[in-house]
Design a protein around this motif. Structure first.
Motif, PDB file in Angstrom:
ATOM      1  N   PHE A 136       0.886  -0.472   0.336  1.00 48.30           N
ATOM      2  CA  PHE A 136       0.081   0.251   0.151  1.00 48.30           C
ATOM      3  C   PHE A 136       0.356   1.250  -0.176  1.00 48.30           C
ATOM      4  O   PHE A 136       1.867   1.510   0.952  1.00 48.30           O
ATOM      5  N   PHE A 137       0.357   2.211  -0.957  1.00 54.54           N
ATOM      6  CA  PHE A 137       1.519   3.540  -0.803  1.00 54.54           C
ATOM      7  C   PHE A 137       0.601   4.591  -0.688  1.00 54.54           C
ATOM      8  O   PHE A 137      -0.478   4.740  -1.513  1.00 54.54           O
ATOM      9  N   ILE A 138       1.574   5.627  -0.457  1.00 54.34           N
ATOM     10  CA  ILE A 138       1.188   7.143  -0.349  1.00 54.34           C
ATOM     11  C   ILE A 138       1.784   7.430  -1.251  1.00 54.34           C
ATOM     12  O   ILE A 138       3.055   7.564  -1.260  1.00 54.34           O
ATOM     13  N   GLY A 139       0.974   9.205  -1.238  1.00 49.44           N
ATOM     14  CA  GLY A 139       1.893   9.578  -2.882  1.00 49.44           C
ATOM     15  C   GLY A 139       1.760  11.101  -1.564  1.00 49.44           C
ATOM     16  O   GLY A 139       0.788  11.576  -1.244  1.00 49.44           O
ATOM     17  N   LEU A 140       3.088  11.592  -1.638  1.00 47.56           N
ATOM     18  CA  LEU A 140       3.032  13.128  -0.991  1.00 47.56           C
ATOM     19  C   LEU A 140       3.325  14.268  -0.749  1.00 47.56           C
ATOM     20  O   LEU A 140       4.351  14.319  -1.736  1.00 47.56           O
ATOM     21  N   LEU A 141       2.535  14.889  -1.179  1.00 50.24           N
ATOM     22  CA  LEU A 141       2.921  16.802  -1.899  1.00 50.24           C
ATOM     23  C   LEU A 141       3.090  17.804  -0.167  1.00 50.24           C
ATOM     24  O   LEU A 141       2.470  18.055   0.255  1.00 50.24           O
ATOM     25  N   ASN A 142       4.743  17.996  -0.644  1.00 54.51           N
ATOM     26  CA  ASN A 142       5.030  18.342   0.703  1.00 54.51           C
ATOM     27  C   ASN A 142       4.835  17.875   2.414  1.00 54.51           C
ATOM     28  O   ASN A 142       3.950  19.164   3.193  1.00 54.51           O
ATOM     29  N   GLY A 143       4.687  17.162   2.396  1.00 54.39           N
ATOM     30  CA  GLY A 143       4.425  15.461   3.670  1.00 54.39           C
ATOM     31  C   GLY A 143       2.922  15.789   3.821  1.00 54.39           C
ATOM     32  O   GLY A 143       2.682  14.437   4.483  1.00 54.39           O
ATOM     33  N   LYS A 144       2.046  16.139   2.242  1.00 54.97           N
ATOM     34  CA  LYS A 144       0.464  15.930   2.989  1.00 54.97           C
ATOM     35  C   LYS A 144       0.419  14.405   1.825  1.00 54.97           C
ATOM     36  O   LYS A 144       0.600  15.318   0.699  1.00 54.97           O
ATOM     37  N   PRO A 145      -0.450  14.357   2.292  1.00 52.29           N
ATOM     38  CA  PRO A 145      -0.711  12.709   1.778  1.00 52.29           C
ATOM     39  C   PRO A 145      -2.387  13.315   0.581  1.00 52.29           C
ATOM     40  O   PRO A 145      -2.896  13.860   0.741  1.00 52.29           O
ATOM     41  N   VAL A 146      -1.790  12.962  -1.111  1.00 54.44           N
ATOM     42  CA  VAL A 146      -2.600  13.525  -2.152  1.00 54.44           C
ATOM     43  C   VAL A 146      -3.339  12.343  -2.695  1.00 54.44           C
ATOM     44  O   VAL A 146      -4.205  12.659  -3.491  1.00 54.44           O
ATOM     45  N   CYS A 147      -2.269  11.148  -2.832  1.00 57.84           N
ATOM     46  CA  CYS A 147      -2.415  10.170  -3.907  1.00 57.84           C
ATOM     47  C   CYS A 147      -2.724   8.643  -3.240  1.00 57.84           C
ATOM     48  O   CYS A 147      -1.915   8.863  -1.569  1.00 57.84           O
ATOM     49  N   CYS A 148      -2.730   7.838  -4.004  1.00 63.81           N
ATOM     50  CA  CYS A 148      -3.046   6.511  -3.044  1.00 63.81           C
ATOM     51  C   CYS A 148      -3.253   5.398  -4.302  1.00 63.81           C
ATOM     52  O   CYS A 148      -3.767   5.470  -4.907  1.00 63.81           O
ATOM     53  N   ILE A 149      -2.901   4.625  -3.618  1.00 59.77           N
ATOM     54  CA  ILE A 149      -2.699   3.366  -4.390  1.00 59.77           C
ATOM     55  C   ILE A 149      -2.199   1.552  -4.002  1.00 59.77           C
ATOM     56  O   ILE A 149      -1.141   1.809  -2.328  1.00 59.77           O
ATOM     57  N   ALA A 150      -3.069   0.379  -3.788  1.00 58.52           N
ATOM     58  CA  ALA A 150      -2.666  -0.876  -3.259  1.00 58.52           C
ATOM     59  C   ALA A 150      -2.469  -1.444  -4.793  1.00 58.52           C
ATOM     60  O   ALA A 150      -3.191  -1.380  -5.685  1.00 58.52           O
ATOM     61  N   ALA A 151      -1.101  -2.447  -3.919  1.00 60.61           N
ATOM     62  CA  ALA A 151      -0.251  -3.095  -5.069  1.00 60.61           C
ATOM     63  C   ALA A 151      -0.281  -4.525  -4.189  1.00 60.61           C
ATOM     64  O   ALA A 151       0.777  -4.788  -3.568  1.00 60.61           O
ATOM     65  N   VAL A 152      -1.094  -5.162  -4.656  1.00 65.15           N
ATOM     66  CA  VAL A 152      -0.568  -6.481  -3.269  1.00 65.15           C
ATOM     67  C   VAL A 152      -0.486  -7.888  -4.119  1.00 65.15           C
ATOM     68  O   VAL A 152      -0.663  -8.059  -5.284  1.00 65.15           O
ATOM     69  N   LYS A 153       0.934  -8.136  -3.760  1.00 60.95           N
ATOM     70  CA  LYS A 153       1.641  -9.038  -4.187  1.00 60.95           C
ATOM     71  C   LYS A 153       0.401 -10.293  -2.986  1.00 60.95           C
ATOM     72  O   LYS A 153       0.915  -9.759  -1.964  1.00 60.95           O
TER      73      LYS A 153
END
Length: 288
Positions: free
Chosen positions: A50-67
């Protein structure tokens, strides 16, 4: 998907448990009706997926990529960019990160029709339409001696049966789903111990979500569906049926459920050959 953006203040990190809760909140905003226990149930399957995209330390996007552990199968879901940050390349970057995380895997995902062309650019092939039905199932007193709790059935039998309906064995998913993710998980089992059906239901933000619902016959599917629903009242449900399962569509229509929309299940590599006529509902759009 957006154009690329090289903003140096944007970074992608592996999600914490609290971040995965935020991802569920994002799903709720998108009207995806997440299960109330999805965050912990999903993360137990692959904590590093599970991944979060941070812009200036704040979350702006996300995605799950489960193995799925000990397999070459992966699944992408929960791919969301906050509305005011769309079109800036953050979504594309986190999607590429997810694809790199799943390198070497046969990857599945569910895509809305408007995005399917974009996913094809990354090697995904269209497998089948998935139709969502939603509505209220009327309370019905129903006793079926062949229905038992999944918790009471040996895991090896459950894993083997589930694997007939999915591209790989998903041991961790089943354990998490049965014990944490669902409010009830039931099995239809013959007197000789042969499993003929498997179903789960979980409370969502708006009613219940049914999945999986695997059954050898429409009658078994219907018995499981009624048994899964809480007996004390009528139950609002939604579930996702592969279009080739005409019996599943007929069952939903006979129960007066309404067609809500569709997505497309897509895969990289060889499209798995699954018994779609026995899949009356996929487990989830996020993990397959």
């Amino acid at each position: 998907m957006e154009t690329n953006n090289t903003n140096s203040d944007f970074q992608i990190v592996t999600a914490s448990a609290e971040d995965v809760n935020w991802m569920s909140t994002m799903s709720e905003r998108e009207k995806w009706n997440p299960g109330l226990k999805d965050a912990i149930a999903f993360q137990l399957v692959d904590p590093n997926g599970f991944f979060i995209g941070l812009l200036n330390g704040k979350p702006v996007c996300c995605i799950a990529a489960v193995k799925y552990p000990n397999t070459t199968c992966g699944y992408i879901g929960r791919y969301i960019v906050e509305e005011n940050h769309r079109g800036k390349g953050y979504g594309l970057r986190i999607f590429k990160h997810a694809m790199e995380h799943l390198t070497g895997c046969c990857i599945g995902l569910d895509a809305v029709p408007s995005q399917q062309k974009n996913y094809k650019k990354f090697g995904f092939q269209y497998a089948t339409a998935v139709k969502r039905y939603i509505g209220v199932i009327q309370r019905k007193a129903q006793i079926c001696k062949n229905i038992r709790r999944a918790k009471d059935i040996s895991m090896d039998k459950l894993i083997e049966y589930d694997a007939r309906h999915f591209p790989c064995q998903r041991t961790h998913f089943l354990a998490s789903w049965i014990h944490v993710g669902t409010d009830q998980c039931l099995v239809y089992i013959e007197d000789d111990g042969t499993i003929k059906g498997l179903g789960g239901i979980r409370l969502g933000v708006d009613g219940y979500r049914v999945g999986p619902l695997f059954a050898e016959t429409p009658e078994i599917a219907e018995n499981l569906l009624y048994a899964l629903c809480p007996s004390e009242s009528d139950t609002k449900v939604d579930f996702d049926i592969p279009e080739p399962n005409s019996d599943g569509i007929l069952l939903a229509e006979r129960l007066n459920l309404q067609y809500f929309g569709e997505s497309g299940r897509m895969y990289t590599g060889v499209i798995p050959k699954l018994p779609l006529s026995n899949i009356f509902a996929f487990a989830s759009a996020e993990l397959g």
